[in-house]
Design an enzyme around this catalytic site. Structure first.
Site, PDB file in Angstrom:
ATOM      1  N   VAL A 390     -32.628   9.817 -10.224  1.00 11.65           N
ATOM      2  CA  VAL A 390     -32.278  11.131 -10.788  1.00 11.65           C
ATOM      3  C   VAL A 390     -31.750  12.098  -9.712  1.00 11.65           C
ATOM      4  O   VAL A 390     -32.121  12.003  -8.545  1.00 11.65           O
ATOM      5  CB  VAL A 390     -33.497  11.787 -11.487  1.00 11.65           C
ATOM      6  N   SER A 418     -23.798  12.665  -7.123  1.00  9.13           N
ATOM      7  CA  SER A 418     -22.513  13.307  -7.428  1.00  9.13           C
ATOM      8  C   SER A 418     -22.429  14.690  -6.829  1.00  9.13           C
ATOM      9  O   SER A 418     -21.334  15.212  -6.681  1.00  9.13           O
ATOM     10  CB  SER A 418     -22.308  13.498  -8.929  1.00  9.13           C
ATOM     11  N   HIS A 439     -19.857   6.507  -4.239  1.00  5.77           N
ATOM     12  CA  HIS A 439     -19.901   7.260  -5.493  1.00  5.77           C
ATOM     13  C   HIS A 439     -19.058   6.572  -6.567  1.00  5.77           C
ATOM     14  O   HIS A 439     -17.824   6.593  -6.518  1.00  5.77           O
ATOM     15  CB  HIS A 439     -19.408   8.695  -5.251  1.00  5.77           C
TER      16      HIS A 439
HETATM   17  P1  NAI Z   1     -30.552   8.463 -15.063  1.00  2.00           P
HETATM   18  O1  NAI Z   1     -31.429   9.610 -15.290  1.00  2.00           O
HETATM   19  O2  NAI Z   1     -29.867   7.809 -16.221  1.00  2.00           O
HETATM   20  O3  NAI Z   1     -31.365   7.316 -14.287  1.00  2.00           O
HETATM   21  C1  NAI Z   1     -32.178   7.552 -13.182  1.00  2.00           C
HETATM   22  C2  NAI Z   1     -33.213   6.440 -13.108  1.00  2.00           C
HETATM   23  O4  NAI Z   1     -33.872   6.530 -11.853  1.00  2.00           O
HETATM   24  C3  NAI Z   1     -34.282   6.508 -14.190  1.00  2.00           C
HETATM   25  O5  NAI Z   1     -34.309   5.289 -14.887  1.00  2.00           O
HETATM   26  C4  NAI Z   1     -35.575   6.729 -13.420  1.00  2.00           C
HETATM   27  O6  NAI Z   1     -36.675   6.042 -13.992  1.00  2.00           O
HETATM   28  C5  NAI Z   1     -35.236   6.142 -12.068  1.00  2.00           C
HETATM   29  N1  NAI Z   1     -36.017   6.674 -10.964  1.00  2.00           N
HETATM   30  C6  NAI Z   1     -36.337   7.959 -10.706  1.00  2.00           C
HETATM   31  N2  NAI Z   1     -37.040   8.018  -9.539  1.00  2.00           N
HETATM   32  C7  NAI Z   1     -37.145   6.763  -9.067  1.00  2.00           C
HETATM   33  C8  NAI Z   1     -37.747   6.182  -7.925  1.00  2.00           C
HETATM   34  N3  NAI Z   1     -38.345   6.923  -7.004  1.00  2.00           N
HETATM   35  N4  NAI Z   1     -37.664   4.855  -7.768  1.00  2.00           N
HETATM   36  C9  NAI Z   1     -37.063   4.087  -8.668  1.00  2.00           C
HETATM   37  N5  NAI Z   1     -36.465   4.575  -9.775  1.00  2.00           N
HETATM   38  C10 NAI Z   1     -36.515   5.897  -9.980  1.00  2.00           C
HETATM   39  O7  NAI Z   1     -29.473   8.948 -13.985  1.00  2.00           O
HETATM   40  P2  NAI Z   1     -27.958   8.506 -13.816  1.00  2.00           P
HETATM   41  O8  NAI Z   1     -27.096   9.246 -14.739  1.00  2.00           O
HETATM   42  O9  NAI Z   1     -27.900   7.018 -13.776  1.00  2.00           O
HETATM   43  O10 NAI Z   1     -27.645   9.067 -12.354  1.00  2.00           O
HETATM   44  C11 NAI Z   1     -28.146   8.467 -11.199  1.00  2.00           C
HETATM   45  C12 NAI Z   1     -27.433   8.995  -9.988  1.00  2.00           C
HETATM   46  O11 NAI Z   1     -26.050   8.686 -10.106  1.00  2.00           O
HETATM   47  C13 NAI Z   1     -27.520  10.503  -9.801  1.00  2.00           C
HETATM   48  O12 NAI Z   1     -27.590  10.773  -8.441  1.00  2.00           O
HETATM   49  C14 NAI Z   1     -26.201  11.007 -10.394  1.00  2.00           C
HETATM   50  O13 NAI Z   1     -25.774  12.205  -9.819  1.00  2.00           O
HETATM   51  C15 NAI Z   1     -25.277   9.898  -9.995  1.00  2.00           C
HETATM   52  N6  NAI Z   1     -24.075   9.742 -10.828  1.00  2.00           N
HETATM   53  C16 NAI Z   1     -24.171   9.877 -12.180  1.00  2.00           C
HETATM   54  C17 NAI Z   1     -23.044   9.725 -12.958  1.00  2.00           C
HETATM   55  C18 NAI Z   1     -23.132   9.819 -14.459  1.00  2.00           C
HETATM   56  O14 NAI Z   1     -22.085   9.878 -15.115  1.00  2.00           O
HETATM   57  N7  NAI Z   1     -24.313   9.801 -15.029  1.00  2.00           N
HETATM   58  C19 NAI Z   1     -21.714   9.438 -12.361  1.00  2.00           C
HETATM   59  C20 NAI Z   1     -21.766   9.247 -10.933  1.00  2.00           C
HETATM   60  C21 NAI Z   1     -22.906   9.427 -10.205  1.00  2.00           C
END
Ligand code: NAI
Length: 650
Positions: A390, A418, A439
């Protein structure tokens, strides 16, 4: 009898059985493409054949696992006046006509890509034998460059495989593997490499008679049916491409509709049509996009390869990154705090593997490469660890502090963040030199761009390895400097915020999105904001507000308070039912479309220039490539800066 000195690009030998072995091995290039010089030499070869009168000709490529990738695209930029291009196209058509009408059989042996002009050449040969190998693919990608086949390919492909399959192939630019090509009749045989020579010998000893297409397949070319079929196909094309921006598929349909009954006239009209298309700004800009893509693919550095990847966070991004890496042959471990999320991620990976790999053994092998790893055992073995948890600074810092001691000495640590400055995250690291940003864009399987983010302390070697890793998984690496939003999101955000401000001022959501769609964007900015999530838009807008003194439109907070988070909550700027946008009744657009477009584009173009001025990337080309491959910015414009500079000179 051999003579390897007569030609620069073509080599030949005549064996005891009077078989003429002809090999294209373009002298100045690692791949065979059909330049003017290559074609003019082919004409000389044909003269030689008419003199020598061998029993048969076997035509191959001298490049390993690559037949002919098409016409030489680098020559396209010289084409500015249709009247000057037309004679060159007609000349190529004449050469292929002479090849087709040689008195002896000509067999093309296709091993590797056989595309565009390469396929047109193969179709002018009497027989085609393709090697059944992953590297072999046959198709007409011309529409992606804003043209259609011009060396007689429209006439010959329709004659060879029938109207519908041929038109579909040319309209979509999709290619077929050897077996599919054999199935539709594009090649006469698709054989494994080990029996290739036997197959060629069989064709030489017993040239099979030419097969006529079944009447049902030829039916589509009949004059009374053509207008109806053309109308149906046109509707399909209209759903994908705006004629104003992408005229080539429409020109192809018109060509077929009006001239399919008279092949001689159709050859001529095909040449005229391509001569005019190739000089258009669309084709010239799409050729530019082709070269931008080649530039991103061409960063090559000698570096140790990444084999094992550990991804932390199996949410929407982490699961996509992990499954894509496994699909591309890497060993992957995937970690998350939540077992349910991990199970969902493996199920999602299965969908991707089934879609892309189709065969059970390949799907099983991909699953073997992807392992759910709730305890994070993979951290200590990985060449590369990608963090995708997250978007919370403190949580990311805690994670880095806990995993850094387990990392191998030579491992790279990357974040997919991001918006969080990498320098902030690096503060907790003992060895920040190995830390950088990789990224990805959402969805990973569809968006080809990946930003390789250089933080202040990132060392050169990990950056080079990360770049090679991105190429290894068939994505396009773009080196960027660490700065809020990096390149793509920073340029995109002012455009999204401008759209939100326009809603705040009382403009209709549909009108705003329509202005962007009509310009050629793949999706309207407000629908995109719904997809990204209104909450995420707000948090990015807040980060940006701090850096760029850009106010956050209050409507975002109001929407969140009302539970309108976009697609995921079923309501945002649009309403959604079962994940699909609810389409409201069509309305007549207000007269202000140009004004709306200006309000949307101006901030985007300004930000693009600011990024270039600040050295976020090295060149205007990289800005354009980032926006086209990271967001789908209207490719026919050649990218935002190219569009801006062109508009200024028009
Ligand atoms: P998300 O909220 O869908 O998934 C995050 C996951 O990380 C969750 O499943 C959570 O259980 C897990 N998590 C949290 N803390 C953890 C830990 N300490 N150890 C292991 N797992 C843990 O988030 P999303 O959308 O996948 O984003 C992830 C990253 O990617 C962020 O940094 C975001 O800025 C970046 N990003 C997101 C994009 C998007 O369109 N959603 C595009 C490009 C980058």
């Amino acid at each position: 009898m051999t003579n390897d000195t007569t030609f620069r690009h073509w080599h030949w030998s005549l064996d005891r059985d009077e078989i003429f072995h002809l090999t294209l091995d373009r002298a100045d290039s690692p791949q065979n493409s059909l330049s003017q010089a290559v074609l003019l030499e082919l004409e000389e070869v044909i003269c030689l054949l008419q003199e020598l009168r061998p029993q048969a000709v076997v035509l191959r490529s001298g490049k390993p696992k690559s037949f002919i990738v098409g016409a030489d695209v680098s020559e396209f930029s010289n084409f500015t006046e249709p009247a000057k291009v037309l004679p060159q196209i007609l000349k190529a058509q004449e050469i292929f006509f002479r090849l087709e009408h040689l008195p002896m059989p000509v067999i093309a042996v296709i091993d590797g890509p056989c595309l565009g002009g390469g396929l047109e050449l193969a179709l002018a040969c009497r027989y085609r034998i393709a090697v059944d190998d992953r590297a072999t693919n046959l198709g007409f990608p011309e529409v992606q460059l804003g043209i259609h086949p011009g060396f007689g390919g429209t006439v010959r492909s329709i004659r060879q495989i029938g109207t519908l399959p041929a038109l579909q192939m040319m309209l979509t630019g999709r290619s077929s593997n050897a077996r599919q090509a054999k199935q539709v009749g594009l090649v006469d045989e698709a054989v494994p490499r080990r029996v290739l020579e036997n197959a060629v010998t069989t064709f030489l000893q017993n040239p099979p008679p030419r097969k006529l297409l079944p009447w049902s397949v030829r039916l589509g070319n009949l004059a009374p049916l053509r207008p109806l079929l053309a109308w149906i196909l046109r509707r399909k094309v209209t759903a994908r491409a705006n004629q104003k921006h992408y005229p080539a598929p429409y020109a192809l349909l018109d060509l077929w509709r009006h001239y399919a009954h008279d092949s001689e006239q159709m050859y001529l009209e095909e040449a005229r049509s391509v001569a005019s298309l190739i000089c258009s700004s669309t084709a010239q800009n799409l050729v530019r996009v082709f070269f931008l893509q080649s530039q991103l693919k061409s960063h090559r550095e000698e570096t140790a390869l990444v084999q094992r990847v550990h991804v932390i966070g199996a949410g929407s991004m982490g699961r996509d990154i992990a499954s894509w890496c496994a699909l591309q042959g890497l060993q992957v471990t995937l970690q998350d705090l939540d077992d349910k999320v991990l199970a969902e991620a493996i199920a999602a990976a299965d969908k991707l593997f089934c879609k892309k790999l189709k065969k059970n053994n390949l799907i099983r092998a991909a699953h073997d490469r992807l392992m759910a790893d709730p305890q994070g055992l993979g951290v200590a073995r990985a060449d590369l660890v990608i963090e995708a948890i997250v978007e919370k600074v403190e949580l990311k810092k805690q994670l880095f502090t806990s995993i850094e001691p387990q990392l191998r000495g030579d491992a790279i640590l990357a974040s997919n963040t991001s918006s969080i400055p990498l320098e902030e995250l690096a503060k907790v690291l003992q060895n920040p030199q190995r830390f950088l940003g990789i990224h990805f864009f959402n969805p990973v399987s569809k968006m080809p761009l990946v930003e390789i983010v250089r933080a202040e302390q990132s060392a050169q070697e990990p950056l080079a390895r990360a770049t090679a890793f991105v190429q290894r998984i068939k994505r396009l690496p773009l080196p960027v400097k660490s700065s809020p939003g990096f390149l793509v999101n920073r340029i995109l955000m002012p455009y999204l915020l401008a759209a939100v401000e326009l809603v705040e001022e009382g403009n209709k959501v549909e009108d705003i999105d329509r202005a962007a769609l009509d310009f050629g964007m793949p999706m309207g900015p407000l629908e995109l904001a719904d997809k990204v999530g209104i909450d995420i838009c707000l948090s990015v807008a807040e980060v940006f507000a701090d850096y760029f003194q850009r106010p956050v439109p209050p409507i975002l907070t109001r929407m969140i308070t009302a539970g309108k988070l976009g697609l995921k909550s079923g309501q945002g700027f649009y309403a959604y039912r079962k994940g699909k946008k609810v389409v409201r009744k069509k309305r007549h657009h207000g007269a202000a479309q140009d004004l709306l477009l200006g309000r949307l584009l101006d901030p985007l173009l300004q930000e693009a220039e600011a990024c270039l001025a600040e050295g976020i990337v090295e060149s205007a080309d990289q800005v354009d490539a980032g926006m086209i491959f990271g967001t789908g910015f209207a490719p026919f414009t050649g990218g935002p800066l190219h569009y801006k500079y062109q508009a200024a000179t028009d």
